[in-house]
Design an enzyme around this catalytic site. Structure first.
Site, PDB file in Angstrom:
ATOM      1  N   ASP A  13       0.811  -1.224   0.000  1.00 14.58           N
ATOM      2  CA  ASP A  13       0.000   0.000   0.000  1.00 14.58           C
ATOM      3  C   ASP A  13       0.843   1.272   0.000  1.00 14.58           C
ATOM      4  O   ASP A  13       0.446   2.285   0.568  1.00 14.58           O
ATOM      5  CB  ASP A  13      -0.981   0.018   1.190  1.00 14.58           C
ATOM      6  CG  ASP A  13      -1.786  -1.253   1.284  1.00 14.58           C
ATOM      7  OD1 ASP A  13      -2.233  -1.733   0.235  1.00 14.58           O
ATOM      8  OD2 ASP A  13      -1.951  -1.771   2.405  1.00 14.58           O
ATOM      9  N   GLU A  14       2.004   1.218  -0.644  1.00 18.86           N
ATOM     10  CA  GLU A  14       2.870   2.401  -0.687  1.00 18.86           C
ATOM     11  C   GLU A  14       2.416   3.400  -1.760  1.00 18.86           C
ATOM     12  O   GLU A  14       2.959   4.502  -1.841  1.00 18.86           O
ATOM     13  CB  GLU A  14       4.326   1.999  -0.994  1.00 18.86           C
ATOM     14  CG  GLU A  14       5.010   1.146   0.060  1.00 18.86           C
ATOM     15  CD  GLU A  14       4.813  -0.337  -0.207  1.00 18.86           C
ATOM     16  OE1 GLU A  14       4.049  -0.682  -1.142  1.00 18.86           O
ATOM     17  OE2 GLU A  14       5.401  -1.152   0.521  1.00 18.86           O
ATOM     18  N   LYS A  16       2.096   2.188  -5.094  1.00 22.86           N
ATOM     19  CA  LYS A  16       2.795   1.698  -6.301  1.00 22.86           C
ATOM     20  C   LYS A  16       1.949   1.918  -7.551  1.00 22.86           C
ATOM     21  O   LYS A  16       2.472   2.240  -8.598  1.00 22.86           O
ATOM     22  CB  LYS A  16       3.079   0.190  -6.182  1.00 22.86           C
ATOM     23  CG  LYS A  16       4.108  -0.173  -5.149  1.00 22.86           C
ATOM     24  CD  LYS A  16       4.317  -1.669  -5.084  1.00 22.86           C
ATOM     25  CE  LYS A  16       3.123  -2.423  -4.531  1.00 22.86           C
ATOM     26  NZ  LYS A  16       2.774  -2.129  -3.129  1.00 22.86           N
ATOM     27  N   GLY A  40      -4.281  -4.437  -4.545  1.00 18.35           N
ATOM     28  CA  GLY A  40      -5.320  -3.575  -5.094  1.00 18.35           C
ATOM     29  C   GLY A  40      -4.720  -2.230  -5.417  1.00 18.35           C
ATOM     30  O   GLY A  40      -4.040  -1.633  -4.606  1.00 18.35           O
ATOM     31  N   HIS A  41      -4.899  -1.798  -6.646  1.00 23.26           N
ATOM     32  CA  HIS A  41      -4.414  -0.486  -7.044  1.00 23.26           C
ATOM     33  C   HIS A  41      -5.612   0.405  -7.301  1.00 23.26           C
ATOM     34  O   HIS A  41      -6.511   0.028  -8.048  1.00 23.26           O
ATOM     35  CB  HIS A  41      -3.648  -0.567  -8.366  1.00 23.26           C
ATOM     36  CG  HIS A  41      -2.305  -1.210  -8.245  1.00 23.26           C
ATOM     37  ND1 HIS A  41      -1.556  -1.187  -7.092  1.00 23.26           N
ATOM     38  CD2 HIS A  41      -1.562  -1.864  -9.156  1.00 23.26           C
ATOM     39  CE1 HIS A  41      -0.419  -1.810  -7.308  1.00 23.26           C
ATOM     40  NE2 HIS A  41      -0.401  -2.245  -8.544  1.00 23.26           N
ATOM     41  N   THR A  42      -5.605   1.582  -6.680  1.00 25.92           N
ATOM     42  CA  THR A  42      -6.663   2.534  -6.969  1.00 25.92           C
ATOM     43  C   THR A  42      -6.085   3.582  -7.906  1.00 25.92           C
ATOM     44  O   THR A  42      -5.100   4.231  -7.558  1.00 25.92           O
ATOM     45  CB  THR A  42      -7.149   3.208  -5.666  1.00 25.92           C
ATOM     46  OG1 THR A  42      -7.456   2.168  -4.732  1.00 25.92           O
ATOM     47  CG2 THR A  42      -8.363   4.073  -5.889  1.00 25.92           C
ATOM     48  N   THR A 126      -5.961 -11.585   3.460  1.00 23.72           N
ATOM     49  CA  THR A 126      -7.048 -10.923   2.732  1.00 23.72           C
ATOM     50  C   THR A 126      -8.206 -11.893   2.467  1.00 23.72           C
ATOM     51  O   THR A 126      -9.242 -11.487   1.950  1.00 23.72           O
ATOM     52  CB  THR A 126      -6.529 -10.360   1.390  1.00 23.72           C
ATOM     53  OG1 THR A 126      -5.957 -11.442   0.651  1.00 23.72           O
ATOM     54  CG2 THR A 126      -5.479  -9.282   1.601  1.00 23.72           C
ATOM     55  N   ARG A 140       3.089 -29.230  -5.299  1.00 20.20           N
ATOM     56  CA  ARG A 140       2.907 -29.859  -6.613  1.00 20.20           C
ATOM     57  C   ARG A 140       1.515 -30.477  -6.777  1.00 20.20           C
ATOM     58  O   ARG A 140       1.335 -31.473  -7.458  1.00 20.20           O
ATOM     59  CB  ARG A 140       4.020 -30.883  -6.882  1.00 20.20           C
ATOM     60  CG  ARG A 140       5.353 -30.169  -7.089  1.00 20.20           C
ATOM     61  CD  ARG A 140       6.523 -31.021  -6.804  1.00 20.20           C
ATOM     62  NE  ARG A 140       6.643 -31.306  -5.392  1.00 20.20           N
ATOM     63  CZ  ARG A 140       7.615 -32.018  -4.858  1.00 20.20           C
ATOM     64  NH1 ARG A 140       8.546 -32.523  -5.623  1.00 20.20           N
ATOM     65  NH2 ARG A 140       7.671 -32.219  -3.551  1.00 20.20           N
ATOM     66  N   GLN A 221       2.270  -5.843  -3.041  1.00 18.83           N
ATOM     67  CA  GLN A 221       2.634  -5.843  -1.609  1.00 18.83           C
ATOM     68  C   GLN A 221       3.973  -5.123  -1.392  1.00 18.83           C
ATOM     69  O   GLN A 221       4.343  -4.294  -2.200  1.00 18.83           O
ATOM     70  CB  GLN A 221       2.671  -7.268  -1.044  1.00 18.83           C
ATOM     71  CG  GLN A 221       1.300  -7.935  -0.929  1.00 18.83           C
ATOM     72  CD  GLN A 221       0.871  -8.683  -2.164  1.00 18.83           C
ATOM     73  OE1 GLN A 221       1.663  -9.377  -2.775  1.00 18.83           O
ATOM     74  NE2 GLN A 221      -0.375  -8.570  -2.533  1.00 18.83           N
ATOM     75  N   ALA A 296      -7.491  -1.249  -0.196  1.00 21.03           N
ATOM     76  CA  ALA A 296      -8.188  -1.226  -1.492  1.00 21.03           C
ATOM     77  C   ALA A 296      -8.881  -2.564  -1.752  1.00 21.03           C
ATOM     78  O   ALA A 296      -9.858  -2.639  -2.482  1.00 21.03           O
ATOM     79  CB  ALA A 296      -7.207  -0.930  -2.618  1.00 21.03           C
TER      80      ALA A 296
HETATM   81  P1  IMP Z   1      -2.510 -12.831   2.068  1.00 23.16           P
HETATM   82  O1  IMP Z   1      -1.572 -12.234   1.051  1.00 23.16           O
HETATM   83  O2  IMP Z   1      -3.950 -12.606   1.739  1.00 23.16           O
HETATM   84  O3  IMP Z   1      -2.184 -14.258   2.383  1.00 23.16           O
HETATM   85  O4  IMP Z   1      -2.274 -12.037   3.459  1.00 23.16           O
HETATM   86  C1  IMP Z   1      -1.071 -12.121   4.192  1.00 23.16           C
HETATM   87  C2  IMP Z   1      -0.712 -10.783   4.811  1.00 23.16           C
HETATM   88  O5  IMP Z   1      -0.318  -9.884   3.770  1.00 23.16           O
HETATM   89  C3  IMP Z   1      -1.859 -10.108   5.556  1.00 23.16           C
HETATM   90  O6  IMP Z   1      -1.326  -9.383   6.655  1.00 23.16           O
HETATM   91  C4  IMP Z   1      -2.405  -9.123   4.536  1.00 23.16           C
HETATM   92  O7  IMP Z   1      -3.060  -8.029   5.132  1.00 23.16           O
HETATM   93  C5  IMP Z   1      -1.132  -8.710   3.841  1.00 23.16           C
HETATM   94  N1  IMP Z   1      -1.356  -8.253   2.474  1.00 23.16           N
HETATM   95  C6  IMP Z   1      -1.595  -9.017   1.382  1.00 23.16           C
HETATM   96  N2  IMP Z   1      -1.736  -8.239   0.294  1.00 23.16           N
HETATM   97  C7  IMP Z   1      -1.555  -6.981   0.688  1.00 23.16           C
HETATM   98  C8  IMP Z   1      -1.543  -5.711  -0.014  1.00 23.16           C
HETATM   99  O8  IMP Z   1      -1.701  -5.608  -1.237  1.00 23.16           O
HETATM  100  N3  IMP Z   1      -1.314  -4.624   0.770  1.00 23.16           N
HETATM  101  C9  IMP Z   1      -1.087  -4.698   2.103  1.00 23.16           C
HETATM  102  N4  IMP Z   1      -1.093  -5.839   2.779  1.00 23.16           N
HETATM  103  C10 IMP Z   1      -1.318  -6.963   2.084  1.00 23.16           C
END
Ligand code: IMP
Length: 432
Positions: A13-14, A16, A40-42, A126, A140, A221, A296
């Protein structure tokens, strides 16, 4: 020609999406290499907001090829939905603008069920089935894009793994089972809808490199959610650092010219796990409100804190970041004093590097430097020189402490709310 990787340097969520969108103007190809619809990109283009979870944001530009690489896990329901929404909004989505790796793994209904039933809030995933899909890939027992576009092959693959999944869901997780035949029908149908886009994307990227095209690799991420180098186990299930781009696309590291790290001017995290500079006070709430810090993908409020140089130094090293893009600098306007963590203090010593041992984090106190803030709104400023002096000091402090220069500064969510100091596509590659 330039191959540029864009990665997040914090916990995702920087911002990007906006930077990738900007850089796309100079790119011929935009490729995603890991993650799935957990990202998620807004994007705000001509006052219209578009949220994309899987399709690279390059699709909002004309004549770009967007690639979903083999390192991505794909939920076909979401992908087809995004394609439909994009078409409704008038964007061209065709095999000329979108290519999907035949080797990418598919998120199946049981992955989502398992993710929901198993994550009882500790990691705070998520819930999109990302982790269970990557588990099957490594075990596998995964289903790949190539499988769902061949109905006989798909049947064989599903027959092999289904019973085990069903008994895990019903007997171990004790949730309602799933119907194999309807999954089979639905996925064969979706496979046939996706078939025109399916390709060996590594060949497409290699060809583009040989034709001297500009290629942008878009990370999802951030570094501290990396499966190997993040705050394990509070991480996602893929390699979010720049090395992940080579694996997730299918090219070698000598092809990469530069890596740009996206740094939010403060820190946020969504989900569980360490966040040493977290602010559980009115400043944290202010950052959340002014920065619109809500996920997002899930809409969850993000945890907010001061800028953390310990975390950033770690990411810059891990991804060999050459330049940074500082985002959401405008959100800091109006704060009297800005704190920046330079180290962590434990009961026994001062720590300058991210500890691997997760249990240590609750006992760490950030060691802060303080810089004066600025009052003015900066969101309409378009040149570095016009920024308030204290804002410039904040930027140069980051640059000095991190040993990298800022190439881009973002002062608002819109495309034009950006100060480009140096376009990363103009930065000479390491070989020249
Ligand atoms: P997962 O990727 O759904 O397995 O979640 C693992 C961890 O990564 C959780 O803490 C999520 O909140 C975090 N996470 C996954 N995708 C994002 C993202 O795009 N932005 C911020 N945190 C994320």
């Amino acid at each position: 020609m330039s191959c540029l990787i864009v990665v997040g340097t914090q916990w995702g969520d920087e911002g990007k999406g906006k930077i990738v969108d900007l850089l796309t103007e100079r790119a011929d190809i935009v490729a995603r290499f890991q993650g799935g619809n957990n990202a998620g990109h807004t994007l705000v283009v001509n006052e219209e907001k578009t949220i994309l979870h899987l399709v690279p944001s390059g699709i909002l530009h004309k004549d770009k090829l967007c690639v979903i690489g083999s390192g991505v896990v794909i939920d076909p329901e979401i992908l087809l939905e995004e394609i439909e929404v994009l078409r409704e909004k008038g964007y061209s989505v065709s095999p000329d603008t979108l290519a999907i790796s035949e080797r990418a793994h598919i998120i199946m209904p049981y992955h989502k069920i398992i993710d929901h039933a198993r994550d009882t809030g500790r990691i705070g995933t998520t819930g999109r089935g990302i982790g269970p899909a990557y588990e099957d890939k490594v075990r596998r027992t995964g289903i790949r894009v190539i499988d769902i576009i061949n109905k006989d092959l798909f049947k064989k693959r599903l027959d092999i793994i289904f019973e085990e999944k069903q008994s895990y869901i019903t007997q171990i997780l004790k949730v309602k089972g799933i119907d194999k035949d309807s999954i089979y029908e639905r996925y064969v149908q979706m496979g046939s809808e996706l078939r025109p886009f399916v390709a060996d994307t590594s060949i497409a990227i290699d060809k583009a490199i040989k034709e001297n095209k500009n290629i942008l690799f878009e990370g999802a991420q951030g570094a501290h959610l990396d499966i190997d180098y993040g705050t394990y186990p509070f991480v996602t299930s893929s390699n979010t650092i720049s090395g992940g781009a080579c694996v997730g696309i299918g090219i070698g590291p000598t092809r990469i010219d530069n890596v740009i790290g996206i740094c939010k001017a403060y820190t946020t995290r969504v989900g569980g796990g360490p966040l040493p500079t977290e602010l559980n006070d009115e400043i944290g709430e202010r950052l959340r409100a002014f920065g619109g810090e809500y996920g997002a993908t899930t809409g969850r409020p993000r945890r907010c804190g001061w800028l953390d140089l310990v975390a950033l130094r770690h990411s810059i090293r891990l991804s060999s970041i050459a330049y940074i893009a500082i985002t959401k600098l405008d959100v800091l306007s109006g704060l009297k004093t800005l704190k920046i963590a330079t180290a962590y203090r434990s009961e026994v010593n001062v720590i300058r590097d991210m500890p691997a041992e997760i249990e240590i984090y609750p006992n760490l106190q950030p060691v802060y430097d303080e810089l004066p803030g600025w009052d003015e709104s900066i969101s309409s400023i378009r040149s570095y020189d016009d920024l308030p002096n204290n804002c410039k000091t904040y930027i140069s402090y980051m640059e000095e402490q991190l040993g990298v220069n800022a190439a881009i500064i973002s002062v608002g969510p819109k495309r034009d709310q950006t100060i480009i100091i140096k376009n990363p596509f103009d930065i000479p590659d390491r070989a020249s």
